[in-house]
Write a protein that holds these residues in place. Structure first.
Motif, PDB file in Angstrom:
ATOM      1  N   SER A   1      34.537  42.419  39.229  1.00 13.27           N
ATOM      2  CA  SER A   1      35.376  41.232  39.226  1.00 13.27           C
ATOM      3  C   SER A   1      35.391  40.517  37.893  1.00 13.27           C
TER       4      SER A   1
ATOM      5  N   ARG B   1      33.295  38.585  36.769  1.00 10.47           N
ATOM      6  CA  ARG B   1      32.630  37.284  36.810  1.00 10.47           C
ATOM      7  C   ARG B   1      31.204  37.423  36.312  1.00 10.47           C
TER       8      ARG B   1
ATOM      9  N   SER C   1      44.767  40.741  31.214  1.00  9.76           N
ATOM     10  CA  SER C   1      43.324  40.682  31.020  1.00  9.76           C
ATOM     11  C   SER C   1      42.901  41.944  30.275  1.00  9.76           C
TER      12      SER C   1
ATOM     13  N   GLU D   1      40.325  35.180  32.273  1.00 10.50           N
ATOM     14  CA  GLU D   1      40.727  35.786  33.553  1.00 10.50           C
ATOM     15  C   GLU D   1      40.278  34.911  34.722  1.00 10.50           C
ATOM     16  N   ARG D   2      39.067  34.397  34.603  1.00  6.69           N
ATOM     17  CA  ARG D   2      38.553  33.544  35.685  1.00  6.69           C
ATOM     18  C   ARG D   2      39.414  32.295  35.850  1.00  6.69           C
TER      19      ARG D   2
ATOM     20  N   GLU E   1      41.298  31.446  39.294  1.00  8.33           N
ATOM     21  CA  GLU E   1      40.958  30.196  39.981  1.00  8.33           C
ATOM     22  C   GLU E   1      42.158  29.255  40.089  1.00  8.33           C
TER      23      GLU E   1
END
Ligand code: NAI
Ligand SMILES: C[C@H](CCCC(C)(C)O)[C@H]1CC[C@H]2[C@@H]3[C@H](O)CC4=CC(=O)CC[C@]4(C)[C@H]3CC[C@]12C
Length: 411
Positions: free
Chosen positions: A10, A12, A170, A209-210, A214
């Motif tokens: 992901s 993250r 991304s 990307e986060r 979000e």
């Protein structure tokens, strides 16, 4: 948020030594004023025949130009195409004579008011602008500013002006290779992988990307939700690929020889630029209809390009252009490459006050080139019907023709 990809590849992961997302808030909110009240675009209530306004940031870059041309060729609902870039290409002029209105906007994604002005009234934003630097040409702060703050400005502009659909370019680098050199072998969006970044570029892409994911579901001006997704290309190749052209010129300078540095067994994911562009166009088109499925999702970019080492893959194009790769195995021992890469990093640091020394080989590029990272997925096909537009044979032929032309024009 999306239903797939939780806890997998992901992106993250951790950015070692980098500020948390909330530490840098953009000034867009304040600077926008009443911009958001001017237009209230939204495809949900649009009639079938409504023409749409697309904005492509970074539209004059390697990928961006392909996205721009692909939209003009393959998006029937396109009414106006805004091309936003810090450096506008002269080729844009020829596009202005076609049936679709093409608006060239010279601007900087780090300038919130410039982004807001470009986004206002757009239905869809494809955000490809970014600072792609793994060679130490730009400072870490600049990379962060462009890739993270620039993306934040794009998101805030969408929210303020009522633009509902955002596709973000991304990178595979948000997942890996990680600093430990763990292989990612034929992985997909859900593959578990320990994403640990130290380099400013992957850190910035992961943070950006986060932000994009979000932002999915945020209420935009007019009350409707923002729908976002992120596409993660592996190493892109094709017409306009500068590193490929540089390798070709280097080979010509060395009398037609290139020397193997990386074992042939290290597989590297590559994807043709035309297919990456097509995936962007399709994702942007389908975001409205499939918002519940696609919103907040990540998709690796893939096609039929073969799995090979970075150098063997390049030889698919450079070979037919007359170059040869010497050595079935690396000519230098790996420890020597590590030493040379470290030496380059030291020289870069020492020479920085005097001159920019930014060779291809540094500890980061060596680690990336020397770590297997390949994807195998059909998520984009399942979610929005993506099939590669260009076969491997087409992609290869197109790239060879471009390398030949680009190489000879340099001689
Ligand atoms: N080249 C590759 O192999 C891969 C690229 N990507 C991503 O794809 C996107 C496009 O990359 P490329 O086309 O390869 O790079 P590129 O450098 O050819 O294109 C980037 C474009 O963004 C523009 N840009 C840079 N800073 C800007 C700013 N402050 N304001 C406005 N425009 C700005 C540049 O002028 C350029 O036209 C990037 O976001 C990159 O991170 C992702 C995976 C692989
Ligand atoms: C420059 C590297 C190859 C040189 C190796 C040497 C010196 C031993 O011959 C390139 C190897 C892998 C490339 C990266 C990879 O394709 C993934 C990328 C994704 C992006 O989002 C941006 C570009 C890049 C980081 C790409 C950059 C060049 C390589 C490191």
């Amino acid at each position: 948020m999306g239903q797939e990809g939780e806890g997998g590849a992901s992106g993250r992961g951790r950015c070692v030594g980098w500020p948390a997302l909330d530490e840098r808030r953009g000034p867009l909110q304040a600077s926008l004023g009443t911009l958001g009240q001017r237009l209230q675009p939204g495809m949900a209530d649009s009639a079938q025949a409504q023409k749409l306004v697309y904005l492509v940031t970074g539209g004059c870059g390697f990928l961006g130009e392909h996205v721009v041309r692909m939209l003009l060729q393959r998006e029937p609902r396109l009414g106006e195409l805004r091309v936003f870039d810090r450096h506008l290409g002269p080729w844009l002029e020829e596009l202005k004579t076609g049936p679709v209105r093409v608006t060239a906007i010279q601007g900087d994604v780090t300038e919130a008011h410039e982004v807001a002005a470009a986004v206002a009234g757009a239905h869809v934003v494809i955000h490809t602008a970014g600072l792609v630097d793994v060679f130490g040409r730009a400072s870490p702060e600049t990379i962060h500013e462009v890739n993270v703050q620039g993306t934040r400005n794009v998101i805030e502009a969408c929210v303020q002006t009522g633009t509902r659909f955002l596709v973000y370019t991304s990178s595979m680098e948000v997942v890996g290779p990680n600093t430990k050199g763990h292989p990612f072998y034929r992985g997909n969006e859900d593959t578990l992988y320990e994403a640990v970044h130290r380099h400013p570029y992957p850190c910035s892409k992961a943070l950006a990307e986060r932000l994009v994911l979000e932002a999915n579901g945020r209420e935009v001006h007019g009350g409707l939700p923002l729908v976002t997704c992120a596409l993660r290309p592996t190493g892109i190749y094709g017409e306009g690929h500068q590193i490929m052209r540089d390798f070709y010129r280097q080979g010509l300078r060395l009398g037609g020889w290139l020397f193997r540095a990386i074992p042939a067994s290290v597989e590297h994911g590559r994807v043709y630029v035309g297919n990456v562009a097509w995936m962007h166009v399709l994702a942007a088109r389908e975001l409205e209809r499939r918002a519940a499925l696609m919103g907040g999702q990540v998709y690796f970019c893939y096609d039929g390009s073969p799995y090979k080492s970075y150098e063997d893959f390049n030889m698919e194009f450079l070979g037919p252009c007359g170059l040869q790769l010497v050595g079935a195995r690396p000519l230098l021992p790996y420890w020597l490459l590590v030493f040379l890469a470290a030496l380059n990093a030291l020289l870069q640091w020492l020479l920085r006050p005097l001159v920019l020394y930014a060779p291809l080989l540094n500890p980061y590029t060596l680690a990336v080139a020397n770590t297997t990272f390949t994807v195998s997925t059909d998520k984009a096909q399942r979610h929005f019907g993506y099939e590669p537009l260009f076969s491997w044979e087409d992609s290869r032929t197109r790239t060879i023709l471009w390398v030949q032309a680009a190489g000879s024009s340099a001689q």
